[in-house]
Write an enzyme that holds these catalytic residues in place. Structure first.
Site, mmCIF file in Angstrom:
data_model
loop_
_atom_site.group_PDB
_atom_site.id
_atom_site.type_symbol
_atom_site.label_atom_id
_atom_site.label_comp_id
_atom_site.label_asym_id
_atom_site.label_seq_id
_atom_site.Cartn_x
_atom_site.Cartn_y
_atom_site.Cartn_z
ATOM 1 N N HIS A 276 -3.324 -3.671 10.113
ATOM 2 C CA HIS A 276 -2.031 -3.372 10.702
ATOM 3 C C HIS A 276 -1.001 -4.212 9.959
ATOM 4 O O HIS A 276 -1.343 -5.236 9.365
ATOM 5 C CB HIS A 276 -2.010 -3.724 12.184
ATOM 6 C CG HIS A 276 -3.084 -3.058 12.976
ATOM 7 N ND1 HIS A 276 -3.130 -1.698 13.165
ATOM 8 C CD2 HIS A 276 -4.174 -3.565 13.593
ATOM 9 C CE1 HIS A 276 -4.191 -1.392 13.891
ATOM 10 N NE2 HIS A 276 -4.840 -2.503 14.157
ATOM 11 N N CYS A 319 0.686 -0.185 7.755
ATOM 12 C CA CYS A 319 2.077 0.195 7.983
ATOM 13 C C CYS A 319 2.980 -0.910 7.451
ATOM 14 O O CYS A 319 2.627 -2.089 7.464
ATOM 15 C CB CYS A 319 2.341 0.395 9.477
ATOM 16 S SG CYS A 319 1.565 1.873 10.172
#
Length: 438
Positions: A276, A319
């Site tokens: 992440h 991301c």
């Protein structure tokens, strides 16, 4: 009528049907489900809270928290003598909040989900939930409640919900992942894979900080992304060491171990990170940030002399923000461009800049999200492994391969919002890099 009950009556008179449903949902765990389902009026709900000791004559904090959670700030100010700012300060005190973070997460998701997305959830759950529970009038909170009853949703069982969110709207999945990061529930989501090559072939480091769990909508093996990376890089003569569930500090320690190794007999260094992240950052399992640049600069010629003059390659699947990329229609030629390239596999000793010979392949542009298929894994890693596996034997260099990866990923579309993804390679390579397959 005592003073607290007068306040409760005034509050109850201003609560709508949707407000009451939200309050009941957030109170699960404090009031039995059977009793909650029978409640049709706000006054009865307050009576149930009083019976459970959640509302007392001198303590209305739980009611205040509930109203704050459902954003009825007007009632807090007009009838309970408090404000948004006061509640925010109170809820920062450890142990003060009584609403389960998990239940509040579900409520937040229900607020974000559009009517069209709600229909999509109902459609995808058609074989899991009784049709009588998926009637048009059923709200997202109703759907969550039924999922919990059927055992496919729970505080420690979010895999089905995450798969559905990945299928319907990636921003919903991001909300869940941020919740997991905040509460440290990311154990099992962040492995790291280290690849070191044998003498005479390429040197590689792969850091993989995102473990793809087994998906509800598929029967694919757990860790599909890292398994694909391990398979492909094994064919490219890399030996693999795998490290899972690392905190930010442990990521730094692992990188430092490889920074300090003697790579003089190696030809190349590769690091793959699956995690992440946000702009310029990846996360450890503790939710703490590690700058991507901190990882790459650990291996500059100045910081890792045995890799000076050798290619250092980083692939990052994470991301880099919250923005979504839109598509645009273009006219295209009927013929694909010529992808033939020259190759150069030898690296000669010379005086070079310390930042030379790096390649950073990002899954997405800065500020934007990256996507993954609930069935097949991340778009970027899928495409990267596919093109490495099929193009390296043909002698294609890494930049040609990454151009093909860009092309493949850019063609994908995340439905129903037609969102796109554009990877971004940047490099200071001085020569063409080829991974030989013998």
């Amino acid at each position: 009528m005592e003073f607290p009950r007068r306040r409760l009556l005034m509050v109850s008179e201003e609560l709508g049907e949707g407000d009451l449903a939200a309050l009941k949902f957030l109170s699960q765990g404090h009031i039995p489900m059977r009793k909650l389902e029978a409640i049709q009026k706000a006054q009865d709900f307050f009576e149930a809270l009083q019976e459970k000791g959640m509302i007392e004559e001198e303590n209305l904090f739980f009611l205040m928290e509930l109203l704050y959670r459902i954003r009825r700030i007007d009632l807090l100010e007009s009838h309970l003598d408090t404000s948004r700012e006061k509640m925010e300060r109170e809820l920062q005190i450890p142990g003060r909040a009584k609403v389960s973070p998990y239940r509040y997460l579900l409520f937040q998701l229900s607020e974000e989900i559009t009517e069209y997305e709600l229909k999509s959830f109902k459609f995808l759950l058609g074989q899991e939930l009784p049709k009588c529970r998926l009637i048009p009038q059923a709200t997202m909170l109703d759907v969550f409640t039924e999922m919990e009853k059927r055992g496919i949703l729970g505080e420690d069982n979010l895999s089905v919900l995450k798969s559905l969110c990945a299928e319907i709207d990636i921003s919903l999945l991001k909300t869940i992942e941020e919740y997991e990061l905040k509460l440290g529930k990311t154990k099992g989501l962040f492995p790291i894979v280290i690849l070191a090559v044998t003498h005479g072939y390429h040197t590689g480091l792969i850091m993989n900080t995102f473990q793809v769990k087994k998906r509800w909508l598929s029967q694919r093996h757990r860790g599909a992304a890292q398994e694909a990376l391990k398979r492909v890089f094994s064919k490219l003569h890399f030996t693999i060491a795998e490290h899972r569930d690392l905190t930010a500090e442990e990521i730094r320690e692992t990188v430092n171990i490889y920074r300090c190794k003697d790579h003089k007999d190696k030809d190349c260094f590769v690091c793959c990170i699956l995690s992440h992240g946000k702009k310029g950052m990846i996360y450890g399992v503790d939710g703490q940030e590690v700058p991507i640049r901190e990882l790459t600069t650990s291996f500059t010629g100045q910081n890792c002399y045995s890799l000076a003059g050798k290619p250092k390659v980083f692939f990052v699947q994470a991301c880099q923000g919250d923005a979504c990329q839109e598509g645009v229609n273009i006219e295209t030629d009927s013929k694909e461009p010529d992808d033939s390239v020259e190759t150069d596999a030898r690296f000669q000793l010379e005086c070079i800049p310390t930042e030379a010979d790096f390649l950073l392949g990002m899954a997405t542009l800065q500020d934007y999200v990256s996507y993954r298929s609930p069935c097949h894994g991340t778009w970027y890693i899928q495409a990267l492994c596919h093109h490495l596996e099929h193009s390296c034997p043909r002698g294609e260099d890494i930049l040609t391969i990454l151009t093909a990866v860009n092309r493949e990923v850019s063609k994908k579309t995340c439905q129903p919002n037609s969102r796109k993804q554009m990877p971004q390679p940047t490099f200071t390579l001085r020569k063409r890099l080829i991974f030989y397959v013998n």
